[in-house]
Design an enzyme around this catalytic site. Structure first.
Site, PDB file in Angstrom:
ATOM      1  N   SER A   2      -5.500 -22.768 -38.542  1.00 24.82           N
ATOM      2  CA  SER A   2      -4.213 -22.090 -38.711  1.00 24.82           C
ATOM      3  C   SER A   2      -3.129 -22.892 -37.991  1.00 24.82           C
ATOM      4  O   SER A   2      -3.425 -23.792 -37.209  1.00 24.82           O
ATOM      5  CB  SER A   2      -4.313 -20.685 -38.144  1.00 24.82           C
ATOM      6  OG  SER A   2      -4.562 -20.764 -36.760  1.00 24.82           O
ATOM      7  N   LYS A   6       1.015 -23.672 -43.577  1.00 21.88           N
ATOM      8  CA  LYS A   6       0.646 -23.381 -44.962  1.00 21.88           C
ATOM      9  C   LYS A   6       1.791 -22.676 -45.683  1.00 21.88           C
ATOM     10  O   LYS A   6       2.035 -22.915 -46.858  1.00 21.88           O
ATOM     11  CB  LYS A   6      -0.590 -22.476 -44.967  1.00 21.88           C
ATOM     12  CG  LYS A   6      -1.675 -23.005 -45.872  1.00 21.88           C
ATOM     13  CD  LYS A   6      -2.810 -22.025 -46.021  1.00 21.88           C
ATOM     14  CE  LYS A   6      -3.418 -21.676 -44.688  1.00 21.88           C
ATOM     15  NZ  LYS A   6      -4.482 -20.689 -44.792  1.00 21.88           N
ATOM     16  N   GLU A 130      -1.169 -18.456 -51.763  1.00 19.82           N
ATOM     17  CA  GLU A 130      -1.537 -18.976 -50.444  1.00 19.82           C
ATOM     18  C   GLU A 130      -2.741 -18.186 -49.943  1.00 19.82           C
ATOM     19  O   GLU A 130      -2.673 -16.970 -49.790  1.00 19.82           O
ATOM     20  CB  GLU A 130      -0.356 -18.822 -49.488  1.00 19.82           C
ATOM     21  CG  GLU A 130      -0.673 -19.298 -48.094  1.00 19.82           C
ATOM     22  CD  GLU A 130       0.504 -19.163 -47.118  1.00 19.82           C
ATOM     23  OE1 GLU A 130       1.663 -19.006 -47.571  1.00 19.82           O
ATOM     24  OE2 GLU A 130       0.255 -19.191 -45.910  1.00 19.82           O
ATOM     25  N   CYS A 370      19.304  -4.127 -34.602  1.00 20.67           N
ATOM     26  CA  CYS A 370      18.380  -3.007 -34.529  1.00 20.67           C
ATOM     27  C   CYS A 370      18.253  -2.504 -33.084  1.00 20.67           C
ATOM     28  O   CYS A 370      19.153  -1.848 -32.590  1.00 20.67           O
ATOM     29  CB  CYS A 370      17.043  -3.377 -35.156  1.00 20.67           C
ATOM     30  SG  CYS A 370      16.156  -1.909 -35.697  1.00 20.67           S
ATOM     31  N   MET A 373      21.333  -3.295 -31.283  1.00 19.75           N
ATOM     32  CA  MET A 373      22.457  -2.388 -31.532  1.00 19.75           C
ATOM     33  C   MET A 373      22.295  -1.121 -30.703  1.00 19.75           C
ATOM     34  O   MET A 373      23.239  -0.630 -30.084  1.00 19.75           O
ATOM     35  CB  MET A 373      22.522  -2.049 -33.025  1.00 19.75           C
ATOM     36  CG  MET A 373      23.557  -1.025 -33.404  1.00 19.75           C
ATOM     37  SD  MET A 373      22.824   0.655 -33.469  1.00 19.75           S
ATOM     38  CE  MET A 373      23.989   1.494 -34.505  1.00 19.75           C
ATOM     39  N   HIS A 496      18.453  -5.170 -40.213  1.00 18.80           N
ATOM     40  CA  HIS A 496      17.959  -6.514 -39.861  1.00 18.80           C
ATOM     41  C   HIS A 496      18.541  -7.527 -40.848  1.00 18.80           C
ATOM     42  O   HIS A 496      17.847  -7.942 -41.781  1.00 18.80           O
ATOM     43  CB  HIS A 496      16.434  -6.551 -39.944  1.00 18.80           C
ATOM     44  CG  HIS A 496      15.749  -5.887 -38.799  1.00 18.80           C
ATOM     45  ND1 HIS A 496      15.552  -6.509 -37.596  1.00 18.80           N
ATOM     46  CD2 HIS A 496      15.233  -4.652 -38.664  1.00 18.80           C
ATOM     47  CE1 HIS A 496      14.923  -5.693 -36.767  1.00 18.80           C
ATOM     48  NE2 HIS A 496      14.716  -4.551 -37.388  1.00 18.80           N
ATOM     49  N   GLU A 498      18.939 -10.561 -40.650  1.00 18.09           N
ATOM     50  CA  GLU A 498      18.242 -11.862 -40.669  1.00 18.09           C
ATOM     51  C   GLU A 498      17.200 -11.918 -41.780  1.00 18.09           C
ATOM     52  O   GLU A 498      16.833 -12.987 -42.251  1.00 18.09           O
ATOM     53  CB  GLU A 498      17.603 -12.142 -39.295  1.00 18.09           C
ATOM     54  CG  GLU A 498      16.348 -11.333 -38.945  1.00 18.09           C
ATOM     55  CD  GLU A 498      16.634  -9.939 -38.392  1.00 18.09           C
ATOM     56  OE1 GLU A 498      17.764  -9.446 -38.582  1.00 18.09           O
ATOM     57  OE2 GLU A 498      15.728  -9.342 -37.768  1.00 18.09           O
TER      58      GLU A 498
HETATM   59  N1  GLN Z   1      12.349   0.515 -31.312  1.00 14.24           N
HETATM   60  C1  GLN Z   1      13.520   0.826 -32.061  1.00 14.24           C
HETATM   61  C2  GLN Z   1      13.269   1.868 -33.127  1.00 14.24           C
HETATM   62  O1  GLN Z   1      12.156   2.126 -33.470  1.00 14.24           O
HETATM   63  C3  GLN Z   1      14.104  -0.441 -32.697  1.00 14.24           C
HETATM   64  C4  GLN Z   1      13.236  -1.043 -33.747  1.00 14.24           C
HETATM   65  C5  GLN Z   1      13.626  -2.432 -34.130  1.00 14.24           C
HETATM   66  O2  GLN Z   1      14.359  -3.112 -33.402  1.00 14.24           O
HETATM   67  N2  GLN Z   1      13.146  -2.909 -35.257  1.00 14.24           N
HETATM   68  O3  GLN Z   1      14.189   2.454 -33.641  1.00 14.24           O
END
Ligand code: GLN
Length: 522
Positions: A2, A6, A130, A370, A373, A496, A498
């Site tokens: 690993s 890949k 894969e 997330c 924030m 998220h 990203e």
């Molecule tokens: N732990 C937090 C929640 O469950 C944030 C989760 C996260 O950052 N993906 O809301």
């Protein structure tokens, strides 16, 4: 073994076929018995990737989407857990009445069925599959056997990714591990069309000749996958070895010309990464920084934003534990921007809150993702709005100021698998005068989610009075999705962003952050 990349090789093959205009879909086999990645620890297994359709999948799916530049679906992730679960459901239903249910043919046929079902629905020209794990593993042996059988009824090209180490002192490349891996694959009844060799240094002609001789393959089919400047360059590097032409021929595809515009745009982006203009230092303060794979999408989103803006991003990974209980944070000096990413559990939280206070007080552009924030809200509540004990009920269930709390709908959930707020959610950005709106340039956006806790609406008024702006809400207005400081550049999102950043289309919030960091440097 690993860790050979890949996922990058698979993604590069996908991209090559995409350059030629073939419709192509990845599939990933994972041998573990978890149903999906949702319950895995990012510290061990790397980031859990989330798709639009709520699937929690292996981080390689992030790589596929970043290369393919479009969203894919969770049925492309075939795990041991899903297969066994499906077989046992069928057995209980009586689908196999009178039979012994076995790995061969029941499980191996089940794999074929799942692939054929996706093929009927989505009709791609090619699947790039894969196979997770290593040849010789018990975990993936039934996948390999299933693919051997699959090749008896469909057009299949096998590619063996292997490792060619160098002995440092003399720089001699050793082919024995590759020979043994190849031999093991042959024992499984599979003769690969190509051997792709991961190595630190360029493959020597002598090494290629030796591997060709041992494997009955032409020398041109021993492909070099040595270090390139950026992983986005790998499709181009494979093509420079005529891999594209041989692959298309082996697959029996109708020959097509390459889409030059697409190819050239990709190429010029990769050269921007290799020779960037402005240098920008971004500190990422997280709790899983010991394993960079935990934040793979954030790292790539920063690279994408850099490629878009012609900036070279230097990421400083800072373990939040180390920032706890401190007043000054010299670790953060010299940061052009600070990010606090997602995460779960209490460890390291106070260090992240400290980093957010630093960013607010020093006017360093800040992005909270997330958990980031949620902590931005907590920091603001404690240090600006005077709610000293403000917290999330995830970390302190007893606090009077539970500015982050569980939703009513989450309270009775006992099962852990697939029960968070997951997948793509629409969000409204009502104010034109906000960092969020300026970044996205639209009032309606969609981003992916993965969390249980939410901004507690009970405290909205008090926090707004103290100067925290709520600039994004769910479509029905019930949940807070974006908050911002009124002064300076500080933004947090419950989503998220990203996860939807792609090499050819960087995530708007990351572009916004880096643009701000660059303009301050001038
Ligand atoms: N732990 C937090 C929640 O469950 C944030 C989760 C996260 O950052 N993906 O809301």
């Amino acid at each position: 073994m690993s860790g050979l990349g890949k996922g990058v090789v698979t993604s590069s093959i996908i991209k090559i076929l995409d350059f030629y205009g073939y419709s192509v879909l990845p599939i990933k086999f994972d041998g573990y018995l978890n149903y999906d990645c949702g319950t895995m620890n990012p510290y061990r297994h790397g980031e859990v990737f989330v798709l639009d359709d709520k699937s929690e999948v292996d981080m390689d799916f992030g790589m596929y989407e970043r290369f393919l530049n479009r969203s894919i679906t969770g049925d492309l992730s075939i795990t041991g857990g899903k297969l066994f679960s499906s077989i046992i459901t069928k057995e209980r239903r009586g689908d196999y009445l009178g039979e012994d249910v076995q790995i061969i043919p029941h499980l191996t046929d089940e794999i074929h069925k799942q692939i054929e079902t996706i093929a009927e629905k989505k009709k791609p020209d090619v699947f790039v599959i894969e196979v997770g794990g290593t040849v010789g593993d018990i975990e993936n042996s039934y996948f390999i056997e299933s693919m051997r059988q699959f090749s008896l009824k469909h057009e299949v090209v096998f590619i063996n990714l292997t490792y060619v180490p160098s002995i440092d002192v003399v720089g001699e490349q050793k082919t024995k591990p590759a020979q043994l891996g190849f031999r093991m694959l042959l024992q499984s009844g599979i003769m690969p069309n190509f051997i792709i060799c991961r190595s630190d240094a360029k493959l020597l002609e002598k090494t290629k000749e030796k591997l060709a001789m041992f494997s009955n393959l032409g020398k041109e089919r021993i492909i070099d996958d040595s270090d390139v400047g950026t992983l986005y360059e790998l499709p181009l590097y494979l093509m420079s070895q005529k891999f594209d032409k041989m692959l298309i021929k082996d697959l029996g595809l109708h020959p097509r010309g390459i889409d030059n515009a697409k190819y050239n745009a990709w190429k010029s982006r990769t050269s921007r990464i290799k020779k960037p203009g402005t240098k920008v230092t971004v500190s990422v303060v997280g709790k899983y920084t010991g394993l960079k794979d935990s934040y793979a999408s954030i790292k790539e989103a920063l690279i994408h934003a850099g490629a878009e803006l012609d900036a070279g991003i230097n990421i400083r990974w800072i373990e939040s534990d180390n920032l706890e209980g401190k007043k000054d944070l010299p670790e953060l000096n010299g940061s052009d921007a600070i990010i606090v990413p997602g995460g779960f559990g209490r460890r390291g939280i106070e260090g992240m809150i400290n980093a957010i206070r630093y960013a607010r007080e020093h006017g360093t552009p800040f992005l909270g993702i997330c958990l980031g924030m949620q902590l931005m809200v907590i920091e603001y509540a404690r240090n600006v709005a005077g709610m000293k004990s403000a917290n999330s009920s995830e970390f302190n269930p007893k606090t009077k100021y539970n500015v982050i709390d569980l939703l009513e709908s989450q309270r009775d959930i006992k099962l852990k698998g697939g029960t968070m707020r997951l997948g793509s959610w629409s969000c409204k950005l009502p104010m034109t005068d906000s960092i969020a709106y300026r970044a996205y340039g639209s009032h309606d956006i969609e981003e992916r989610h993965r969390h249980r806790y939410e901004f507690n609406g009970k405290f909205a008024k008090a926090l707004e009075r103290a100067g925290l702006k709520i600039t994004g809400i769910t479509k029905n207005g019930s949940l807070v999705e974006f908050v911002e400081w009124s002064n300076g550049f500080g933004i947090g999102t419950q989503a998220h962003p990203e996860l939807k950043s792609r090499f050819e289309s960087a995530a708007p919030l990351f572009v916004g952050l880096i643009k701000e960091a660059m303009s301050r440097k001038k």
